[in-house]
Design an enzyme around this catalytic site. Structure first.
Site, PDB file in Angstrom:
ATOM      1  CE  LYS A  68       9.451 -53.641  55.632  1.00  0.00           C
ATOM      2  NZ  LYS A  68       8.244 -52.805  55.881  1.00  0.00           N
TER       3      LYS A  68
ATOM      4  CD  GLU B 109       7.109 -52.826  52.604  1.00  0.00           C
ATOM      5  OE1 GLU B 109       6.226 -52.024  52.872  1.00  0.00           O
ATOM      6  OE2 GLU B 109       7.173 -53.954  53.127  1.00  0.00           O
TER       7      GLU B 109
HETATM    8  C1  A5P Z   1       3.765 -53.084  53.958  1.00  0.00           C
HETATM    9  O1  A5P Z   1       3.930 -54.068  53.000  1.00  0.00           O
HETATM   10  C2  A5P Z   1       4.280 -53.510  55.261  1.00  0.00           C
HETATM   11  O2  A5P Z   1       5.537 -54.038  55.316  1.00  0.00           O
HETATM   12  C3  A5P Z   1       4.091 -52.450  56.322  1.00  0.00           C
HETATM   13  O3  A5P Z   1       5.231 -51.699  56.514  1.00  0.00           O
HETATM   14  C4  A5P Z   1       3.681 -53.150  57.564  1.00  0.00           C
HETATM   15  O4  A5P Z   1       2.614 -53.999  57.225  1.00  0.00           O
HETATM   16  C5  A5P Z   1       3.258 -52.189  58.663  1.00  0.00           C
HETATM   17  O5  A5P Z   1       2.060 -51.567  58.318  1.00  0.00           O
HETATM   18  P1  A5P Z   1       1.397 -50.481  59.234  1.00  0.00           P
HETATM   19  O6  A5P Z   1       2.355 -49.368  59.363  1.00  0.00           O
HETATM   20  O7  A5P Z   1       0.154 -50.087  58.466  1.00  0.00           O
HETATM   21  O8  A5P Z   1       1.065 -51.128  60.536  1.00  0.00           O
END
Ligand code: A5P
Length: 232
Positions: A94, A103
């Site tokens: 992530k 997160e």
């Molecule tokens: C944010 O920091 C990320 O962990 C997102 O959850 C991850 O990059 C997925 O992003 P999208 O939903 O935009 O693909």
């Protein structure tokens, strides 16, 4: 139908009255935030939320969700977040959106972390997507050098649109580690990374996903739980 939206709407159906809800970051999590807010409006649910980025918090407030104060929150009943890669052991990369530190803090205090993705995010192994590592700005170049010496892979500082190093919501920076294939020693990698001074967090999430919802183009979804193989 957008697969990310389909997955997010399904995930929002797990939110119940009285819950404390973690809000993820990214394009998929944004669909979840609007879907949760729609349920709050139409069903009169009383929930409180904490968002994993300024952007998600703004979106949540704009849609009328109540943002809780941390000193009143001990656990989250549900968090809905996206991911860049998920492997068959339900480990994830992530942080493509830069919010991985917040997160991970929220995921670590969550009873049911629901990860919403489209099918392209399910991978036999992690590492084709660059692994984000959050570092302290002070001396980040030396932190990068130590990471380079340790792993021998290409490392790029995450940049903002103006070409300057991106500064996260917590005033930190991100280095992207381009392994270009399966992550080395994936079970001990997180601990190894954290032995380097200046490293704050990494985007490898292990044991932090309790439920995966995959959205498809036709609007259907598949749900998986740790232990289940990803089969359609
Ligand atoms: C944010 O920091 C990320 O962990 C997102 O959850 C991850 O990059 C997925 O992003 P999208 O939903 O935009 O693909």
């Amino acid at each position: 139908v957008n697969p990310k939206q389909a997955a997010s709407e399904k995930a929002a159906s797990y939110v119940q009255d009285g819950m404390t809800v973690g809000l993820g970051t990214g394009s998929t999590a944004a669909y979840a935030i609007t879907a949760i807010a729609a349920r709050v409006r139409s069903e009169g649910l009383k929930i409180r939320c904490i968002a994993t980025s300024h952007a998600s918090e703004e979106l949540a407030r704009k849609n009328g969700l109540i943002i809780a104060e941390w000193h009143r929150v001990s656990r989250f009943d549900v968090t809905i977040d996206g991911a860049d890669e998920v492997d068959p052991a339900y480990r994830m990369i992530k942080g493509g959106g830069g919010a991985l530190l917040r997160e991970k803090i929220v995921a670590s205090s969550t009873d049911r972390e629901i990860i919403v993705v489209d099918q392209s995010k399910l991978k036999p192994s992690l590492g084709a997507f660059p692994l984000p590592v959050v570092v302290v700005p002070f001396g980040w170049q030396r932190t990068r050098d130590r990471l380079e010496a340790m792993f021998g892979c290409e490392i790029t500082p995450r940049e903002a649109v103006n070409g300057e190093p991106l500064v996260t919501d917590d005033g930190l920076q991100i280095l992207d580690l381009h392994f270009g294939g399966p992550l080395p020693e994936v079970d001990t990698l997180e601990a190894t990374l954290k032995t380097i001074p200046g490293v704050v967090e990494c985007g490898l999430f292990t044991g932090l996903c309790q439920h995966v919802i995959v959205g498809h183009l036709d609007g259907t979804t598949h749900e998986f739980f740790p232990g289940d193989p990803f089969t359609f």
